[in-house]
Scaffold this motif. Sequence first.
Motif, short mmCIF file in Angstrom:
data_model
loop_
_atom_site.label_atom_id
_atom_site.label_comp_id
_atom_site.label_asym_id
_atom_site.label_seq_id
_atom_site.Cartn_x
_atom_site.Cartn_y
_atom_site.Cartn_z
N THR A 92 0.83 -1.21 0.00
CA THR A 92 0.00 0.00 0.00
C THR A 92 0.86 1.26 0.00
O THR A 92 1.99 1.27 0.51
N ASP A 93 0.30 2.32 -0.55
CA ASP A 93 1.00 3.60 -0.53
C ASP A 93 1.17 4.10 0.91
O ASP A 93 2.15 4.76 1.24
N SER A 134 -3.34 1.64 -3.52
CA SER A 134 -3.84 2.58 -2.53
C SER A 134 -4.23 1.85 -1.25
O SER A 134 -4.79 0.75 -1.30
#
Length: 144
Positions: A92-93, A134
């Motif tokens: 994930t970011d 995301s």
Amino acid sequence: MRLWSLHPRYLDRQGLTGGWREALLAQAVLAGRTTGYRAHPQLVRFRAHPDPAAAVGSFLLVLAEEASARGYRFDRSRIDHPGAAVPRIRVTDGQVGYEWQHLLAKLAQRDPGRLATLSGITTPEVHPLFEVVSGPVEAWERPV
């Protein structure tokens, strides 16, 4: 154990050599050659991979390539599955951002010169094994 999602080009000498040792330990754990660190949260994403041994081998190979580019000699013969083409692991970011801030804090303490070379980078590249999606910090992360 810290198996960085970040591209190893950002790591200082200690981060790169420590990452190599820790990834070799992860490889041993995944291969069943050691009883220590079996429940370590950093291994969750490798265990979830369709081919955990090949995934950690791909991870190690990139570290060895970065080491060679810097003039270090990591023993590639220690990689059980070098160069196997494997599906990428999602990260994930939020996790990438967390690791970036963690690395910058470490560099502030032990390598301010390297830290200065990274100023201005807001979106760091990730290790080629990973694909950014995301999301928040990964559930397996244990904040320091």
